[in-house]
Enzyme design. Structure first.
Site, PDB file in Angstrom:
ATOM      1  N   ARG A  51      -3.067   1.847   3.913  1.00  0.00           N
ATOM      2  CA  ARG A  51      -2.777   1.597   5.468  1.00  0.00           C
ATOM      3  C   ARG A  51      -3.205   2.796   6.342  1.00  0.00           C
ATOM      4  O   ARG A  51      -3.242   2.677   7.424  1.00  0.00           O
ATOM      5  CB  ARG A  51      -1.308   1.146   5.679  1.00  0.00           C
ATOM      6  CG  ARG A  51      -1.160  -0.084   4.994  1.00  0.00           C
ATOM      7  CD  ARG A  51       0.472  -0.398   5.117  1.00  0.00           C
ATOM      8  NE  ARG A  51       1.286   0.446   4.495  1.00  0.00           N
ATOM      9  CZ  ARG A  51       2.505   0.542   4.385  1.00  0.00           C
ATOM     10  NH1 ARG A  51       3.447  -0.330   5.077  1.00  0.00           N
ATOM     11  NH2 ARG A  51       3.176   1.546   3.552  1.00  0.00           N
TER      12      ARG A  51
ATOM     13  N   CYS B  95       6.623   6.417   4.882  1.00  0.00           N
ATOM     14  CA  CYS B  95       5.903   6.531   3.751  1.00  0.00           C
ATOM     15  C   CYS B  95       6.481   6.196   2.511  1.00  0.00           C
ATOM     16  O   CYS B  95       7.919   6.491   2.486  1.00  0.00           O
ATOM     17  CB  CYS B  95       5.445   8.020   3.553  1.00  0.00           C
ATOM     18  SG  CYS B  95       4.777   8.454   2.034  1.00  0.00           S
TER      19      CYS B  95
HETATM   20 CO    CO Z   1       2.796   7.377   1.826  1.00  0.00          CO
END
Ligand code: CO
Length: 222
Positions: A47, A102
């Site tokens: 992404r 993340c």
């Molecule tokens: Co990441």
């Protein structure tokens, strides 16, 4: 045509035709040489594609991506990308780009076992331990994730600055600055983490400035 991945191959041909429709010499010129001004060191996360989110065409950014945008002093892959970018391409900026949410950073916070990648994520674990007191002050997990994503990008900038390639470039007077950014998956906005280093002497003050700013501002996730 029913080859494996045929949709991707077909969309590639359409994209190529569109690019040539906009600029008939686009590929011809790009094929001769690349002269990007930026090296992007980002997360492998699907992404967070480099050129697309800063709206630049192919040819503008040299890219190194790995899980959780880590710069390790023994990672020949990342070190080689830095060396090629600095010595051969002579990029003017190296940007370490973390991103909020993340998964690699979250796995560290959750102490979750994922497999081999845990050994790689140990680098992020070191960052978390180093800044344990700052993280412990945040009670909500999404806030802790956001802060560790920011701290990780800042720490990886210091790792970039301490490589022989970057120190040698500064030593010989080459124009080069290193920056930390963090990207929001929620709204597509990039945050500047206020860590900008363009000489060896500036590394420590820039690092302290960036950390102090983090302590002052609430966790930003957008
Ligand atoms: Co990441």
């Amino acid at each position: 045509m029913n080859a494996p991945l045929h949709e991707l191959l077909e969309s590639n041909r359409r994209w190529s035709a569109e690019m040539r429709a906009q600029d008939p010499r686009f590929f011809e010129q790009l094929a001769k040489q690349q002269s990007p001004k930026y090296l992007w060191i980002g997360c492998s996360d699907s992404r967070v594609p480099a050129t697309q989110i800063v709206d630049l065409p192919p040819g503008e950014i040299f890219v190194q991506r790995n899980v959780a945008n880590v710069v390790s002093h023994s990672d020949l892959n990342c070190l080689s990308a830095i060396q090629f970018a600095v010595d051969i391409l002579k990029v003017e900026h190296i940007i370490v780009v973390g991103h909020y949410g993340c998964g690699g950073v979250q796995a560290v916070l959750d102490e979750r076992r994922l497999g081999l990648v845990d050994n790689w994520l140990r680098h992020v674990g070191d960052v978390a331990e180093k800044h344990n007191s700052m993280l412990a002050g945040l009670d909500l997990m999404p806030l802790r994730n956001a802060r560790l994503c920011e701290l990780n990008a800042i720490e990886q900038v210091t790792n970039v600055c301490r490589t022989t390639m970057v120190m040698d470039a500064w030593e010989r007077g080459q124009k080069l600055s290193v920056h930390a950014w963090c990207y929001s998956l929620d709204n597509g906005h990039m945050s500047d983490l206020n860590m900008h280093v363009d000489s060896r002497a500036e590394l420590q003050p820039a690092y302290e400035h960036a950390l102090q700013r983090l302590l002052r501002v609430p966790v930003a996730m957008s």
